[in-house]
Scaffold this active site. Structure first.
Site, mmCIF file in Angstrom:
data_model
loop_
_atom_site.group_PDB
_atom_site.id
_atom_site.type_symbol
_atom_site.label_atom_id
_atom_site.label_comp_id
_atom_site.label_asym_id
_atom_site.label_seq_id
_atom_site.Cartn_x
_atom_site.Cartn_y
_atom_site.Cartn_z
ATOM 1 C CD GLU A 200 -2.696 -1.331 2.452
ATOM 2 O OE1 GLU A 200 -3.698 -0.602 2.606
ATOM 3 O OE2 GLU A 200 -2.301 -2.148 3.295
ATOM 4 C CD GLU A 334 16.057 4.630 -5.813
ATOM 5 O OE1 GLU A 334 16.457 4.164 -4.722
ATOM 6 O OE2 GLU A 334 16.838 4.933 -6.733
ATOM 7 C CG HIS A 343 22.581 -0.919 -7.408
ATOM 8 N ND1 HIS A 343 23.331 0.116 -6.897
ATOM 9 C CD2 HIS A 343 21.317 -0.420 -7.540
ATOM 10 C CE1 HIS A 343 22.567 1.180 -6.729
ATOM 11 N NE2 HIS A 343 21.340 0.872 -7.114
ATOM 12 C CB CYS A 388 3.364 -4.019 6.536
ATOM 13 S SG CYS A 388 4.680 -3.680 5.331
#
EC number: 3.4.24.-
Length: 414
Positions: A200, A334, A343, A388
Site C-alpha cells: 500500500e 527504489e 544493484h 505489512c
C-alpha cells in the site's frame, strides 16, 4: 440471441511518417501517426460504461496490423484511496475520489506471447506496449483530428545532455547478507514462485512539483497515476500488487526541508513519515517525488531491506523525465531496495531486456527484474518476514476499530 454492436473509431495509418516532433515524452525522432480502432462487443440496449473492464484496439505498427487487448487494472488503487492537498492558508484538504471506473489498463498484443502493455485510456491511449521485443510508446497527438496518435520506439526519444543518471544507493548503504539465487530456490512447480503480497503506497509530491506543473493538481494526479500503473506492472513478476492508497501534494509549502542532498532529504522524509504521515493514512511504503535536482546526478535514494519499518520504508525520487515509463522504472527500482534488492551489474540483461536494478538508468527495449533481484527479494522475505505486505488493501471504515497486523502503528492502536 444477443446482437453485437461494434463501436468503431476510424482505422488508418496517417499518410506519412514523421522525422521529428515534440511530444509530452520529449523530442522524438522517427515516429508514425496512427488511428487506433476500438472494437467493443455489447448486448443490444446495454449501457456502455465510460471505461469498460476489457477493451480491444486495432492499429498498425510499421505497416502491420496489431491487436491490443487491455484489461482494467483493478488493483491500482486501494478502495480507500484519497488525495490530499493544502489551501494557500495551510488548511489540509482531503478527498476520496471514486476510483471504481478509472481509466488505467494493462494488457498484451495478440499472438505475441512475450508482449506487455500498460496504457491509460483517460484521454486517448497513452503508455507503452512491447511488441516483438521492442518497446513502443503511444500518446495522443494534438492535431485537428482528435483520434490521431503518435507511436514511436523508446530509443527514438532524444536523450538529455549530461552524464549518466544514477541511483544513490551505494555499498555503504548495503548489508552483506548471503542471498539465494533465484535458480536455487525451491519452488513448487504447481505453485507460483512467490506468494501474493500487497504494497500500500503513498506518494507525496513536494512544493517544487506543484510549481513545476503550474499549480495544476489534475496534471500531477494524472502523471502519478500513469507512473504507478507502470510500477504495478513491473512487480507482477514478483506477484506483488502495488496499490496507491494516498497521493499528497504539498501545494502551499514543503513540510520538510527538501534539499539537493538526497541522503539528508531521505532522512527528513522518513522522520516526517513516521511522526505525521503514518498517523494520517495507513500505508506500507511512502515515496517523495521532488522536482529539485539532486546532487551527483542522483535519481533516487532508498534504504535497503526496510519495508514495513515505520521510519525507513521510504524513498525519494527526482522527477527527472517526462516519460512516465522511465519514471516508473526509477520508482520501481527504489522500491526494490526497500524489498531487499541490491544493484545488478551495470550492464545486466535478462535476455534482451534491461534489468530494473541496474545502478544507472538506461533507456532500452524493456525492463524486468533479474534472477538475482528475485533471489534478493526471497532472502529478504526469509530473513525479515515482513508482515505489512501480507494484508490485501481493503476499504477502511473511519469509525471502526483500527486493524493491526502490518507492523506499522495505526492511529488508535496500542
Amino acid at each position: 440471441m444477443i446482437e453485437v454492436l461494434l463501436v468503431t473509431i476510424c482505422l488508418a495509418v496517417f499518410p506519412y511518417q514523421g522525422s521529428s516532433i515534440i511530444l509530452e515524452s520529449g523530442n522524438v525522432n522517427d515516429y508514425e501517426v496512427v488511428y487506433p480502432r476500438k472494437v467493443t462487443a455489447l448486448p443490444k440496449g446495454a449501457v456502455q460504461p465510460k471505461y469498460e473492464d476489457a477493451m480491444q484496439y486495432e492499429l498498425k505498427v510499421n505497416g502491420e496490423p496489431v491487436v491490443l487487448h487491455l484489461e482494467k487494472n483493478k488493483e491500482l488503487f486501494s478502495k480507500d484511496y484519497s488525495e490530499t492537498h493544502y489551501s494557500p492558508d495551510g488548511r489540509k484538504i482531503t478527498t476520496n475520489p471514486s476510483v471504481e471506473d478509472h481509466c488505467y489498463y494493462r494488457g498484451r498484443i495478440e499472438n505475441d506471447a512475450d508482449s506487455t502493455a500498460s496504457i491509460s485510456a483517460c484521454n486517448g491511449l497513452k503508455g507503452h506496449f512491447k511488441l516483438q521485443g521492442e518497446m513502443y510508446l503511444i500518446e495522443p497527438l494534438v492535431l485537428s483530428d482528435s483520434e490521431a496518435h503518435a507511436v514511436f520506439k523508446l530509443e527514438n526519444v532524444e536523450k538529455e545532455d549530461g552524464g549518466p543518471k544514477m541511483c544513490g544507493v551505494t555499498q555503504n548503504w548495503e548489508s552483506y547478507e548471503p542471498i539465494k539465487k533465484a535458480s536455487d530456490l525451491n519452488f513448487n512447480s504447481d505453485q507460483q514462485r512467490f506468494a501474493k503480497r500487497y504494497v500500500e503506497l503513498v506518494i507525496v509530491a513536494d512544493h517544487r512539483m506543484f510549481m513545476k506543473y503550474k499549480s495544476d493538481l489534475f496534471s500531477i494526479c494524472s502523471r502519478v497515476h500513469d507512473i504507478v500503473n507502470f510500477i504495478n506492472w513491473f512487480y507482477r513478476s514478483l506477484n506483488i500488487r502495488v496499490s496507491l492508497t494516498d497521493l499528497g501534494i504539498w501545494s502551499d509549502q514543503d513540510y520538510i526541508t527538501v534539499q539537493s542532498s538526497a541522503e539528508n532529504t531521505l532522512h527528513s522524509f522518513g522522520e516526517w513519515g513516521k511522526s505525521v504521515l503514518l498517523k494520517q493514512k495507513r500505508h506500507d511504503n511512502a515515496q517523495l517525488l521532488t522536482a529539485i535536482v539532486l546532487d551527483e546526478d542522483t535519481l533516487g535514494l532508498a534504504y535497503l531491506s526496510s519495508m514495513c519499518n515505520p521510519w525507513t520504508s521510504v524513498e525519494i525520487i527526482q522527477d527527472h523525465s517526462p516519460i512516465n515509463l522511465l519514471m516508473g522504472v526509477t520508482m520501481a527500482h527504489e522500491l526494490g531496495h526497500n524489498l531487499g534488492m541490491k544493484h545488478d551489474e551495470k550492464d545486466c540483461l535478462r535476455g534482451a531486456t534491461l534489468c530494473i536494478m541496474r545502478p544507472g538508468l538506461t533507456p532500452g527495449r524493456s525492463y524486468e527484474f533479474s534472477d538475482d533481484s528475485m533471489g534478493y527479494y526471497q532472502s529478504f522475505l526469509d530473513q525479515y518476514k515482513p508482515q505489512c505486505i501480507l494484508n490485501k488493501p481493503l476499504r477502511i471504515d473511519p469509525v471502526s476499530t483500527p486493524v493491526s497486523g502490518n507492523e506499522l502503528l495505526e492511529a488508535g492502536e496500542e
